[in-house]
Design an enzyme around this catalytic site. Structure first.
Site, PDB file in Angstrom:
ATOM      1  N   GLU A  66      10.516 -40.199  12.871  1.00 57.13           N
ATOM      2  CA  GLU A  66      10.055 -38.990  13.554  1.00 57.13           C
ATOM      3  C   GLU A  66       9.420 -38.003  12.589  1.00 57.13           C
ATOM      4  O   GLU A  66       8.465 -37.305  12.941  1.00 57.13           O
ATOM      5  CB  GLU A  66      11.216 -38.331  14.303  1.00 57.13           C
ATOM      6  N   PHE A  92      16.191 -37.170  18.640  1.00 48.44           N
ATOM      7  CA  PHE A  92      15.919 -37.377  17.225  1.00 48.44           C
ATOM      8  C   PHE A  92      14.913 -36.382  16.664  1.00 48.44           C
ATOM      9  O   PHE A  92      14.351 -36.585  15.590  1.00 48.44           O
ATOM     10  CB  PHE A  92      15.452 -38.819  17.000  1.00 48.44           C
ATOM     11  N   HIS A 135      21.095 -40.302  23.210  1.00 48.88           N
ATOM     12  CA  HIS A 135      19.795 -40.546  23.839  1.00 48.88           C
ATOM     13  C   HIS A 135      19.653 -39.805  25.170  1.00 48.88           C
ATOM     14  O   HIS A 135      18.835 -40.190  26.018  1.00 48.88           O
ATOM     15  CB  HIS A 135      19.591 -42.052  24.082  1.00 48.88           C
TER      16      HIS A 135
END
Length: 333
Positions: A66, A92, A135
């Protein structure tokens, strides 16, 4: 569908402006996938056909990093491109906070307005997908609190199209938050290729005189469900879809509260230092004299998001919890 509005709007803007570039993990699909590099178009099916239409210079599969994705987007934006970087899971975003917080959000300010940074960071966020604690989060409050960023949280396909088009044409960095549980939602989309929705303009989805309900993203539909049930009992609710949290349409919020005198805030994130607490503080500070009851917040608890389906369902706000909060506010005379 919501996901089609994402894909189609970006596709049309890429055709319109050759400086628009897409990058992220698996936005192409990877050379090893069955059927060639065009096979996947992202795990959320929001970039199918891009590689075939625009080629490897404008549709770029990245490493699983990322920080690299967002850093590259910042560099592209400074050099005249309009990058759209996808973070497959918003959870993330912490890996790239330096690039976002200390660089992209501050470029225009640090260089005295002599440069611009038209980068979009697409964040796929939210629970309700049984994707567990790492998530399923919604970090919108963290991002909203960063000066220099514009934060967008569309709740319908029509708003996805209008807000995405506006984001791509902006000269400032935009965090575009797409709720994964909304990707299958169907709805009408404006057919004007230049139709945009200006940031900082909330949408009134239900109108009533008794209570104001504020919501974003998936929470808008839940607030509407509660409002419809309350309407059957003669209770009218203003349901306000904020659309963007930065800039924030304070005027729409305060105008509504001045009429209803009661406020219920629905936020998918935990309550501490959240969007819900920020909104409550704004109203308490600027419309205290209009309030007839304490402000109610319907949020997730201050815990990680559970994996078990039954626990995740209990964790999230829902129409029943919102209805209960409204009735509690109405109990005050």
């Amino acid at each position: 569908m919501y996901r089609d509005a994402v894909r189609d709007t970006i596709f049309e803007e890429m055709k319109r402006d050759p400086n628009v570039v897409v990058l992220g993990e698996d936005v192409v699909g990877g050379m090893g996938t069955a059927g060639g590099p065009e096979a996947i178009g992202g795990i959320w099916s929001t970039s199918g056909g891009f590689y075939e239409a625009f080629g490897p210079d404008r549709v770029i599969d990245t490493p699983i990093s990322e920080s690299a994705i967002v850093g590259a987007a910042g560099g592209l934006a400074l050099s005249g491109k309009r990058p759209i970087a996808e973070l497959m899971f918003a959870d993330f975003i912490g890996v790239s906070l330096d690039q976002i917080w200390n660089q992209i959000a501050k470029f225009r300010y640090m260089f005295g307005g002599k440069t611009k940074c038209p980068a979009i960071i697409r964040c796929i966020y939210g629970a309700g997908y049984n994707a567990a604690a790492q998530h399923s989060q919604s970090p919108h409050a963290i991002l909203t609190g960063m000066p220099g960023l514009k934060v967008v949280m569309p709740s319908t396909p029509a708003d996805v199209a209008g807000l995405m088009r506006q984001a791509i044409r902006e000269d400032d960095p935009v965090i575009f938050m797409e709720h994964k549980a909304l990707y299958g939602m169907k709805g009408e989309v404006h057919d004007d290729p230049d139709y945009t929705i200006p940031f900082g303009h909330a949408r009134l989805t239900r109108a009533g005189q008794d209570v104001t309900i504020l919501a974003t993203g998936m929470m808008v539909g839940m607030a509407e469900g509660a409002a419809d049930k309350l309407a059957a009992d003669g209770i009218g609710a203003d349901v306000i879809d904020l659309r963007t949290t930065s800039p924030l349409d304070e005027e729409a919020i305060l105008d509504s509260v001045e009429v209803t005198g009661r406020l219920v805030i629905v936020d998918e994130a935990p309550p501490r230092c959240s969007l819900a607490t920020d909104l409550a503080a704004i109203v308490a500070n600027k419309a205290f004299a209009s309030l007839k009851a304490p402000i109610e917040m319907v949020t997730a608890p201050h815990t990680p998001i559970p994996f078990a389906r039954e626990l995740e369902s209990a964790y999230l706000p829902n129409p029943d919890k919102i209805e209960a909060a409204v009735r509690k506010a109405l109990a005050y005379n």
